[in-house]
Design a protein around this motif. Structure first.
Motif: not given
Length: 261
Positions: A1-18, A248-250
């Motif tokens: 089974m593919i892991a579900n993102p909703l089961d994890y705390e996720i921080i995208d550390a590399h974005t460029h908002p504007f 740890l990664i997410l």
């Protein structure tokens, strides 16, 4: 089974908002057009928080331009509390940049610099005298910096001159470049690498990186809107990782670096 993102705390550390689409959006296909769209796309795929610095697509000739793009970061944070600002500094203005670091650290509780992109923001090389002066001050504050294209020679100079500074190298790249970068990252506890932009589309890259330099060195990032946040997230979801490695990664590694509780 593919892991579900909703089961994890996720921080995208590399974005460029504007805020300014014309001057700040680096999406190669012209999307998203607004921060509302940007924020929606991040949450749509399951990313709860995102970090990084806005960019400005013009030559930086005055420190007022650096101040302006950092003010944009704070305005975005005020409207979108899920955003963790990254700020800009500039090697041509070391004194002003050091003063700004202290102001941002004390008044705005900023702990993150970058991603710094020399070919866009004209910062100068990361091992230039001006940049090393700034990094030394950032190290005194225990800050973390994300570097676009930082070479081992540049990073070595930063490690030597800026005790206390944590470094994230962006973009693993193709295997011929990524493998030596992973080997380099394991040489210091203050070196890390994010998985953004180039690399995870090659199957087993994340597993290889963990086995080479340790899971504590790997940071989740996408480079949104240059790259698809969802595609990079599912590279973590679908590779053969343990639950603890994904956590740890997410989010866990980035939270540790920035002191986020």
């Amino acid at each position: 089974m593919i892991a579900n993102p909703l089961d994890y705390e996720i921080i995208d550390a590399h974005t460029h908002p504007f805020l300014d689409f014309k001057m700040g959006c680096i999406g190669p296909y012209g999307k998203p057009e607004t921060m509302e769209e940007f924020d929606f796309e991040m949450h749509k795929v399951g990313i709860g928080r995102y970090a990084g610095a806005p960019l400005v697509k013009k030559k930086i000739s005055d420190f007022k331009d650096v101040i302006s793009v950092n003010e944009d970061a704070l305005k975005i944070r005020d409207k979108y509390p899920c955003y963790i600002p990254g700020i800009h500094v500039h090697g041509a203005f070391p004194q002003e940049s050091c003063e700004l670091l202290h102001k941002m650290y004390q008044n705005e509780e900023i702990r993150y610099i970058g991603e710094l992109v020399p070919y866009i923001m004209d910062t100068g090389a990361f091992d230039s005298p001006g940049m090393l002066t700034i990094f030394k001050e950032a190290g005194k504050l225990g800050m973390t910096v994300n570097l676009h294209g930082g070479t081992p020679a540049e990073a070595d100079a930063m490690l030597e001159n800026a005790p206390g500074l944590n470094i994230i190298l962006a973009h693993p790249g193709e295997p011929a470049n990524a493998k030596p970068r992973f080997e380099y990252v394991k040489t210091s506890p203050r070196l890390h690498i994010d998985i953004s932009a180039h690399g995870p589309f090659r199957w087993n890259m994340i597993r290889y990186a963990i086995d080479c330099c340790g899971v504590e060195k790997i940071i989740f990032g996408s480079d949104m809107p240059t790259c698809s946040a969802g595609m990079f997230l599912y590279s973590v979801m679908t590779e053969n990782l343990s639950e603890d490695e994904r956590k740890l990664i997410l989010a866990g590694n980035f939270k540790r670096l920035l002191g986020i509780k």
